[in-house]
Structures are given as structure tokens and as C-alpha cells.
Design a protein around this motif. Structure first.
Motif, PDB file in Angstrom:
ATOM      1  N   ALA A 628      -9.108 -29.010 -50.083  1.00  0.00           N
ATOM      2  CA  ALA A 628      -9.600 -28.204 -51.202  1.00  0.00           C
ATOM      3  C   ALA A 628      -9.677 -29.037 -52.477  1.00  0.00           C
ATOM      4  CB  ALA A 628      -8.692 -26.992 -51.408  1.00  0.00           C
ATOM      5  N   ILE A 631     -12.672 -31.397 -52.174  1.00  0.00           N
ATOM      6  CA  ILE A 631     -13.922 -30.664 -52.381  1.00  0.00           C
ATOM      7  C   ILE A 631     -14.156 -30.463 -53.879  1.00  0.00           C
ATOM      8  CG2 ILE A 631     -15.039 -28.417 -52.109  1.00  0.00           C
ATOM      9  CD1 ILE A 631     -15.161 -30.033 -49.563  1.00  0.00           C
ATOM     10  N   THR A 694      -8.398 -27.747 -58.341  1.00  0.00           N
ATOM     11  CA  THR A 694      -9.266 -26.902 -57.521  1.00  0.00           C
ATOM     12  C   THR A 694     -10.027 -25.862 -58.331  1.00  0.00           C
ATOM     13  OG1 THR A 694      -7.603 -25.194 -57.018  1.00  0.00           O
ATOM     14  CG2 THR A 694      -7.630 -27.152 -55.621  1.00  0.00           C
ATOM     15  N   SER A 734     -12.514 -24.161 -55.482  1.00  0.00           N
ATOM     16  CA  SER A 734     -12.510 -24.670 -54.109  1.00  0.00           C
ATOM     17  C   SER A 734     -11.254 -24.136 -53.435  1.00  0.00           C
ATOM     18  CB  SER A 734     -12.528 -26.196 -54.080  1.00  0.00           C
ATOM     19  OG  SER A 734     -11.341 -26.728 -54.635  1.00  0.00           O
ATOM     20  N   ASN A 735     -11.350 -23.869 -52.151  1.00  0.00           N
ATOM     21  CA  ASN A 735     -10.196 -23.343 -51.428  1.00  0.00           C
ATOM     22  C   ASN A 735     -10.168 -23.918 -50.026  1.00  0.00           C
ATOM     23  OD1 ASN A 735     -11.916 -21.630 -49.722  1.00  0.00           O
ATOM     24  ND2 ASN A 735     -12.165 -20.360 -51.547  1.00  0.00           N
ATOM     25  N   ASN A 737     -11.122 -22.854 -47.404  1.00  0.00           N
ATOM     26  CA  ASN A 737     -12.255 -22.432 -46.588  1.00  0.00           C
ATOM     27  C   ASN A 737     -13.480 -23.307 -46.800  1.00  0.00           C
ATOM     28  OD1 ASN A 737     -13.586 -20.301 -44.890  1.00  0.00           O
ATOM     29  ND2 ASN A 737     -14.796 -20.032 -46.743  1.00  0.00           N
ATOM     30  N   ASN A 738     -13.512 -24.062 -47.889  1.00  0.00           N
ATOM     31  CA  ASN A 738     -14.721 -24.792 -48.257  1.00  0.00           C
ATOM     32  C   ASN A 738     -14.911 -26.066 -47.450  1.00  0.00           C
ATOM     33  OD1 ASN A 738     -14.143 -23.656 -51.527  1.00  0.00           O
ATOM     34  ND2 ASN A 738     -16.001 -23.205 -50.404  1.00  0.00           N
ATOM     35  N   THR A 739     -16.171 -26.453 -47.316  1.00  0.00           N
ATOM     36  CA  THR A 739     -16.535 -27.684 -46.630  1.00  0.00           C
ATOM     37  C   THR A 739     -17.467 -28.492 -47.524  1.00  0.00           C
ATOM     38  OG1 THR A 739     -18.522 -26.735 -45.593  1.00  0.00           O
ATOM     39  CG2 THR A 739     -16.421 -26.478 -44.416  1.00  0.00           C
ATOM     40  N   ARG A 740     -17.744 -29.708 -47.104  1.00  0.00           N
ATOM     41  CA  ARG A 740     -18.659 -30.541 -47.872  1.00  0.00           C
ATOM     42  C   ARG A 740     -20.085 -30.013 -47.791  1.00  0.00           C
ATOM     43  NH1 ARG A 740     -17.040 -36.691 -46.533  1.00  0.00           N
ATOM     44  NH2 ARG A 740     -18.575 -37.090 -48.161  1.00  0.00           N
ATOM     45  N   ASP A 742     -20.768 -26.931 -48.209  1.00  0.00           N
ATOM     46  CA  ASP A 742     -20.816 -26.019 -49.355  1.00  0.00           C
ATOM     47  C   ASP A 742     -21.148 -26.788 -50.629  1.00  0.00           C
ATOM     48  OD1 ASP A 742     -20.058 -23.886 -47.729  1.00  0.00           O
ATOM     49  OD2 ASP A 742     -17.924 -24.214 -48.097  1.00  0.00           O
TER      50      ASP A 742
END
Length: 903
Positions: A628, A631, A694, A734-735, A737-740, A742
Motif C-alpha cells: 500500500a 502504491i 498512504t 492507497s490500501n 486492495n490496490n494494485t499497480r 489501479d
């Protein structure tokens, strides 16, 4: 270490950098194979990876050796093929469930696809959870491959998990491996290892030096165990010793060790202990029991028709809901608290065990699960800890649940103000000097005994994190039994980052506990007392970093977490964490608070999700939080360094969000030139306020959008959701759950929006450009001053002190329940202006809370000032709780004020 060194030195980008670096190796290998590159470039890139790769199980010695051999023999095609295979396996994580990925001779067939999709509904995926175990020993590195094979032979088909060993041979390497490899969740220490690494790589210094682990005099396994648990407290640490294991096990400093083994005994016991340790964290008592309950045939004669799903699946009209959610949701529903289930109100079974496990994971003594959100957690804590007439020092900008909690209890809030960020129409956090000044003012009034609670938000919506330990220690130096309530709704995940944990309530409380046990703490206190003298002035106390008397301190700390805001819990899932040496004195009150606020029909799925969220964070939280952070840093860089996006948007750094006086380390931003892991750690340790990386405040006013407008554009046109805005900014979070992907989507959207702005300005000519400039000026320059809390009117001051500002907010709140005592005055108009000039004073009858910014700019009983009215008039938000535009401001009638004043 060329380009890789920059990423490694920053440390916070180390995990994504590893994948990127392997892709770079693959690109160089492909170029070499096609005759467009040189072998030397491939060798240099691979050499830059090797120091870090030793800290990971995959690709391991066999594959790395094979890759080096193909390079050495000029097998460019073979090297490119193997490099691509390793890179793809890391990207898809195929090595976790496909043993052939570890064998250089057994490659995936051209028609085979890595299993990267989630399992279908009702399936488990069939793959055992994978982790890595760190073994720290003193054997020569030439024996490590054989040692790894021995460990592999201990595996059995019935093992619930599968793990691969990571073997290192020094104190330094053990710390680095634990920090750089989030897959490591168990550690086995064998005595006799040296302190220094066999590598001389910059990565070691950049990671280790900021942590202060540089004392090579003590190389004991117990010291290493304590160091490892300090950075990652969720780890299971085991010790192998060939000397007096009984004595070691009884050592007072061995509390970081899960189990001590005599080194020459059966290694299978060690293998089973590792699996058992992971199983202990993997267990989810309530969720496991709920799954069993859902598989049982149950006859329901209670008031929950939806349980078991018959009313849904037998219906021609609502069957689609059942098909959407799936059968298990309904099989796992019940309003019963017997027959294998448990009661959230008075848990004695699996819910109690789940809460105890959460307490262990989050570093608390007790944990309460809450299914009504952290608004309820806050009100529970306030109700349990405060009684009518008690005083609480409260951040005026805290969540409304704290204010309403004061109304319910009859406690008197002493509002303290956060530092303003007027340019962005938001507040920061409350300076420590302001808090100390409030405590000293109460002491001067002889009212310090009535002060019970300090209530602060950490981190704030916008990412301001307090120096929690310092705040608590300095306040305890003034009042040794002060209770602390930290609303950490937005930062529950921070527990699982060594980078952020010291800034949390439970993390700081653990450090204070350790300090209180240290005999040196008394010496430090007495020395300061001697320096200050018998009667130090308030000015001396305000400018001194105060040390409390460890013999008197009663450490009483409460923390509320919106588990659903930063972990994998269903919406409204919250936890209330307790570390209070005097909890027994308020435990009955806490149960009453639970009975008051908790539903008698709590959602079973919410409770289960809290249980599962704890499991996930204990087993993979470290890596998820690091992701996170990575990200967030990539978003910051993408916005601020893109030539087009940065013309219209900007992600604010620490220097923008925190005044210089509160950044004692001089830290300016994570991505500023010269910023490293070391400078970030220094800021975390020293600065009064610290910015959670974040949380990314993006200025959109420079693009001509107010926050609400831009939020709507992103949601309606591009499918990007966020929830917090200000007059000229939006907050991206960002958490885990996020991906690159996103990040890439966000960047493409911002580029598209910027192109649209450019086209509109180009096509519209001078008139459009003038309109745009005026809009930007309105949003970025013509911003309203932020109003501070003025004062409670004297009729609602109760028995407050002569010079302190606390008030009877409960009396003011319920005064408005009598309509005959209230009036409405239009916000815009002569009457409001006349009353401000000539009186009588306007006294708010209720809370008025604009969204954004989300803090109460009026509270019941508050005298309204020009400052507050001006801010209200300049607000351009649609949602203002407690304000009816058609009727105006709800006020206490002047004659009612006069009548009450005469009584």
C-alpha cells in the motif's frame, strides 16, 4: 548497485523494485539473445540483484546457479528463457503452488497457464497456503543447500501449509531478510552466528543503520529475537541451542521466543512447531465455527426469516438476490446465540476467543468487536470512561461521534484547536504545546482532578500522525493517571508496519511499558526534576520535553480502529482496543456501554470478517501494508513528475501538509531529492507530526475543479471512487486492495482530463482562459479563513473554571428539544449581520457540520462569531448536517438566553 540502489536506499519501494528489476534483467537478456545487447549488461544487472535474492526462497540457489552458468557459457538464448521464466513466476506467484517451478529441468508447457485467477464460488482453490521460514545459523554457506533439502524432506501430505526455507548466516542478514521479504512469517535461530553479513552491499547499511541495530557487541540469539519482534511482532521465533536450554527458556528476556529446542533433538518436532505456530494465527474461531454451522441442518423458529435462505430461493420474486450473494450467506445467518454460536454482547465462546486473538495481534490487553462502525466504538469508549461533570480535552475537529458521546455522558469538552491549513480548507492535528497548555490551565484552576480523558484523532483523515509516545509521556508528567483515547479509524493497518507502528496508540503504549520497567527511567525522571527545580514555571514546562514519574504512572490507553477502512472487513466492522492497567475499575461500565450501543442482532458476517481480517494481517499484513505504501509513492511520483498532469494537479508532500516547526528532522517529502529510508525513519522518530504515506492529498483547484466537483467527475465518468474532499483538493487513499494496475488507470484518467483542459483552453481563446484563471483564483486564493471554536455561552458553562473554556454541551444540546426556546435566523441577510454587530449574541442550538471539511463548525451552546459566519457563507458544498438552508441557523432565542442567565 546502479539504479537498484536508489530504490533499495529508499526501502519503501523495495518490494515492487524486486519485480521491476527482474523484468529489467529479462529485457537485457532478450536484447542479448537477439544480438542487440551485451553480456556485460546482463551480468551487472544480475549482480545487483544477488544480495537481495539471498533473502528470498525463490528462485533459489539452483535456478540462480543455472542462470549464471548459462551467462558464463554464452548461452544467451537459454539465459533469456530462464530469466523470463523466473520473472513470470514471481509476477504470477506460480512458484507457490507448482513444485516444478523450482526445478531447472522442468518448465511449464507452452499450453499451460499459471493459476492467477481466484477460485470459483464454492471452491477453495485446492492450494495450501505458502510461506517462508527464515533459518539463521552458523554453518558454512556451502552446506546450506543440503540443509534446505533436509528441511524439504520433512514435508508431509497432511501438512496444512507449505513453506520454503530462507537461510542466512548473520545478525545483519537476519534483520534484512525479515524486512525485505514479507513472506517470512517464522524464524528459527541457531546460536553461534556472527554479527556482520558476509556481503558488503549498500542494501545492508541502508536498511540496518536507520533502525539503530548497529551494536555488534551483543550477538546473542535472544538479542536477535528481540530485534526481530520489534520490527515484526507477528513473527513466530524459535531458538535452537546446544547448551542449557532450560536456563535460556527461563531467561526474563526470552519472551520474544515462542519455543526453545535442544539442537540435537528430532528436527521433525521443529517442523511441526513451525506449522503449529502458523496454525495458531491461521485459526479464526468464529469464522471456523460459522462455516460448520452453515453445513448443519438447522430448524429455525426465531425471528429471522432470511436464515437458511428458504424465503429467498423459493421465491419467484427475490431469488435473484440469493443468486447474487450465494447460498452460504443465508446458511450462515441466525439470530440465535446458542447451538454452537456465541453472543457479541456477552461473549464466552468462539467470539471471546476471536477477540482475544485480535488483542494478541494488535498488541492490546482486550479487544471488543463492534458491528456498528467506529462511530459506535468511539461512543462506547467515551460513555465508559467519562461521567457527568468530568472534563475531557478534545480535538474540536474530531469525528462527530466524540462530540455526541460527550452529549450522552454529560462530560464537559475542553476544545483544543489543530493547526490550520487554510490554503486547502482543512485542519491538521493539535500541537503538543496546545495540549500541555490546556492541562496546565486546568491545574492552575484547581480542576486537574476532574480531567479524565485526552481524546485525539490519529491519524487524521488527511494523514497527520502524532508522536504518540511523546504526547502520552508529557501529559502523564502533568497528570499521571490521564486516560488516552486515540481514534485511529483510518490507520488500523499501521500496526503491521515497523515504519508506522511507533505512531500508533498500542505501539507507543508498548514502548512506554518497556520504559517503565527500565530502572533507568527513574533516574531520568529525577534528573529532570532536579534540573527544573521545585516550582518550574509554565513556560519552562511548555518548552521542556517532560518525563513522567514512572513510579506514579497509570498507563491507560484506548484505541478505536475502523477495521473495514484499512483491512479486509465488511463495512461497519470496527474494533475497540484496550491497554489499561486499571481496566478492572471500568470493565463493568464498558459492558454497560456495549449494552447501550451494540445491536442485539449483530450481523454474523461482520463478526466473521473481523475474525478473518485479523488472520490476514497477522500472516501477510506486513507485505500488504508495504505494498500500500509503494502504491501511494508511485501515485505521488506519477502525478508530480508527469509533464502534463503536474501542470494542473499536485500531490502534496509533508512540507505542504505540516508546518516546518513540527518537522524537527527537516523532512520535506518521501520523494524529495535526498530522501531515503533513513530520512523517513528519522522523521518518524523525531517529528511532532508525521504524514502517513498512504494518504495522498491531490490539489485539483489548479485544474479548475472544486473537490466535490472533481470527486463526482472521477466517479461518474471514469469509475474511480474516493470519499474525502476539501474546497480545492481530493484525498486518494492507497490500501491493501490496490494494485499497480489501479495506478496505471488513475494516470491514464488524469492525462485524459488534462488533455481536455488543454483543448478547452486552446479552443476557447482568451475568454476561456480568463474564465479558467478566475475559477482557479477563486478556489486557490480566495479561500475562507478557517474558524476556531469561539466559546460556550456563559449559560452553558456550568461550573467551568474562570479561565478555562470547557462547557456543558449536554445541557445545550437538550435545551434545543424545546422548540419554544429556539429560533431560525437566515445565514444571508441583514438580521444575521445586525446581530453580529449589535447583539444580542447568537448562540447555536445544535451541531452544524459541513461535508467537507467534516468538522463541527458550530456546537450546541457555542457563541457564533463573524469568523464562523464568513466561513459558512463561503462554503460551496451541498451537504451541511444540522443546517436547513430554507430556514437558516438554528439558535437559542435571546429571551431564552436571558431567562436562563437570571436563574
Amino acid at each position: 548497485m546502479s539504479n537498484e540502489t536508489a530504490h533499495i536506499d529508499q526501502f519503501l519501494l523495495i518490494h515492487s523494485a524486486r519485480a521491476d528489476n527482474w523484468r529489467a534483467v529479462t529485457t537485457l537478456a532478450d536484447a542479448w539473445a537477439l544480438g542487440r545487447g551485451e553480456r556485460a549488461a546482463m551480468e551487472t544487472a544480475l549482480a545487483g540483484l544477488e544480495a537481495v535474492e539471498e533473502y528470498h526462497a525463490y528462485p533459489g540457489t539452483q535456478l540462480l546457479t543455472a542462470l549464471r552458468e548459462r551467462i558464463a557459457t554464452n548461452d544467451a538464448g537459454g539465459a533469456a528463457k530462464l530469466a523470463r521464466r523466473i520473472s513470470n513466476s514471481l509476477l504470477t506467484r506460480a512458484y507457490r503452488g507448482r513444485p516444478a517451478e523450482w526445478d531447472v529441468h522442468d518448465e511449464m508447457s507452452p499450453t499451460e497457464v499459471a493459476d492467477v485467477m481466484p477460485p470459483a464460488t464454492g471452491e477453495t482453490g485446492g492450494r495450501r497456503p505458502y510461506f517462508e521460514a527464515l533459518f539463521v545459523n552458523s554453518q558454512p554457506s556451502a552446506r546450506w543447500p543440503a540443509f534446505a533439502r533436509e528441511i524439504g524432506r520433512l514435508r508431509r501430505p497432511e501438512d496444512p501449509f507449505i513453506y520454503e526455507p530462507v537461510i542466512v548466516g548473520s545478525f545483519e542478514d537476519a534483520i534484512c531478510a525479515t524486512l525485505l521479504n514479507p513472506d517470512i512469517i517464522s524464524v528459527v535461530l541457531a546460536e553461534g552466528f556472527p554479527y556482520h553479513s558476509r556481503h558488503d552491499a549498500p542494501v545492508l547499511r541502508s536498511v540496518l543503520d536507520p533502525l539503530g541495530e548497529t551494536d555488534s557487541a551483543d550477538m546473542s540469539a535472544l538479542r536477535l529475537a528481540r530485534a526481530l519482534r520489534r520490527v515484526r511482532p507477528e513473527l513466530d521465533v524459535y531458538l535452537l541451542s546446544d547448551r542449557q536450554v532450560e536456563k535460556i527458556a527461563g531467561d526474563p528476556t526470552a519472551d520474544a521466543i515462542r519455543r526453545v529446542f535442544y539442537a540435537v533433538e528430532e528436527p521433525l518436532e521443529m517442523h511441526l512447531a513451525i506449522l503449529e505456530g502458523v496454525q495458531t494465527r491461521y485459526e479464526t474461531p468464529f469464522f471456523d465455527n460459522l462455516k460448520k454451522y452453515a453445513r448443519r441442518p438447522i430448524g429455525t423458529f426465531h425471528a429471522l426469516p432470511i436464515a437458511r435462505g428458504k424465503s429467498v430461493f423459493k421465491s419467484d420474486w427475490i431469488r435473484d438476490m440469493g443468486e447474487f450473494y450465494g447460498l452460504n450467506l443465508f446458511l450462515a445467518e441466525s439470530s440465535a446465540t446458542t447451538g454452537g454460536l456465541d453472543s457479541l454482547l456477552e461473549p464466552t465462546g468462539n467470539i471471546k476467543r476471536s477477540q482475544d486473538m485480535a488483542a494478541r495481534a494488535f498488541g492490546a490487553d482486550h479487544v471488543f468487536f463492534v458491528t456498528n462502525g467506529t462511530s459506535t466504538s468511539n461512543k462506547m469508549a467515551v460513555q465508559a470512561l467519562l461521567a457527568p461533570g468530568d472534563i475531557a480535552v478534545v480535538d474540536r475537529n474530531c469525528h462527530k461521534s466524540h462530540h455526541y458521546g460527550m452529549v450522552l455522558t454529560g462530560a464537559q469538552p475542553y476544545y483544543v484547536e489543530a493547526f490550520p491549513m487554510t490554503a486547502y480548507s482543512m485542519y491538521g492535528a493539535v500541537p503538543l504545546a496546545t495540549i500541555k497548555r490546556a492541562l496546565l490551565a486546568l491545574r492552575a484552576e484547581g480542576r486537574l482532578d476532574r480531567l479524565k480523558l485526552l481524546d485525539l484523532t490519529n491519524c487524521t483523515f488527511d494523514g497527520h500522525m502524532y508522536n504518540v509516545r511523546r504526547v502520552m509521556e508529557e501529559c502523564l508528567a502533568i497528570k499521571h493517571d490521564l486516560i488516552f483515547l486515540w481514534d485511529e479509524a483510518w490507520s488500523g493497518f499501521a500496526r503491521f508496519s515497523p515504519f508506522l507502528r511507533p505512531r500508533t496508540a498500542m505501539g507507543a503504549a508498548a514502548e512506554i511499558e518497556e520504559w517503565l520497567r527500565d530502572p533507568a527511567s527513574v533516574d531520568a525522571y529525577e534528573k529532570q526534576q532536579a534540573d527544573l527545580g521545585d516550582t518550574p514555571s509554565d513556560e519552562a514546562l511548555l518548552t521542556t520535553r517532560l518525563i513522567p514519574d514512572p513510579r506514579l504512572v497509570r498507563l491507560r490507553v484506548y484505541q478505536t480502529n475502523s477495521t473495514h477502512k484499512s483491512m479486509s472487513a465488511i463495512r461497519q466492522g470496527s474494533m475497540l482496543l484496550v491497554k489499561d492497567v486499571d481496566f478492572h475499575t471500568v470493565e463493568a461500565q464498558f459492558h454497560e456501554a456495549v449494552f447501550t450501543h451494540a445491536s442485539t442482532s449483530p450481523n454474523q458476517q461482520l463478526i466473521a470478517s473481523l475474525d478473518v481480517a485479523r488472520r490476514q494481517m497477522e500472516l501477510e499484513g506486513y507485505g500488504l501494508v508495504m505494498n500500500a505504501i509503494e502504491i501511494a509513492l508511485k501515485i505521488r511520483r506519477a502525478i508530480n513528475e508527469h509533464p502534463l498532469i503536474s501542470k494542473y494537479f499536485r500531490a502534496l508532500g509533508a512540507a505542504d501538509m505540516i508546518p516546518e516547526e513540527y518537522r524537527q528532522s527537516g523532512f520535506t517529502d518521501y520523494l524529495a531529492p535526498g530522501s531515503t529510508w533513513a530520512t523517513a525513519v528519522k522523521a518518524m522518530q523525531e517529528d511532532e507530526f508525521y504524514l502517513d504515506p498512504t494518504r495522498i492529498t491531490v490539489v485539483c483547484g489548479t485544474a479548475g475543479f472544486d473537490g466535490t466537483q472533481f470527486k463526482g467527475l472521477l466517479a461518474n465518468e471514469y469509475g474511480i471512487q474516493l470519499n474525502k474532499t476539501s474546497r480545492n483538493s481530493v484525498l486518494l487513499q492507497s490500501n491493501i486492495n490496490n494494485t499497480r494496475s489501479d495506478v496505471a488507470h488513475l494516470v491514464r484518467v488524469l492525462v485524459e482530463i488534462c488533455h481536455g483542459i488543454e483543448k478547452r483552453l486552446s479552443d476557447g481563446g482568451e475568454g476561456e482562459r480568463a474564465t479558467f484563471a478566475a475559477r482557479v483564483k477563486s478556489l486557490m486564493t480566495d479561500v475562507p479563513d478557517l474558524p476556531n471554536f469561539s466559546q460556550f455561552h456563559e449559560i452553558f458553562r456550568g461550573d467551568a473554571g474562570r479561565t478555562t473554556p470547557e462547557g456543558d454541551i449536554r445541557a445545550a444540546f437538550f435545551n434545543a428539544y424545546d422548540p419554544s426556546l429556539c429560533e431560525y435566523v437566515p445565514l444571508i441577510g441583514d438580521e444575521c449581520d445586525r446581530r453580529l454587530r449589535e447583539g444580542p449574541e447568537m448562540v447555536s442550538a445544535n451541531f452544524v457540520i459541513p461535508y467537507p471539511p467534516g468538522f463541527p463548525i458550530m456546537v450546541p451552546g457555542q457563541v457564533l462569531t463573524q469568523e464562523t459566519i464568513d466561513f459558512m457563507r463561503k462554503l460551496d458544498v451541498k451537504e451541511i448536517h444540522g443546517y436547513e438552508k430554507a430556514r437558516g441557523l438554528k439558535l437559542v432565542k435571546p429571551e431564552a438566553v436571558t431567562a436562563k442567565a437570571k436563574r
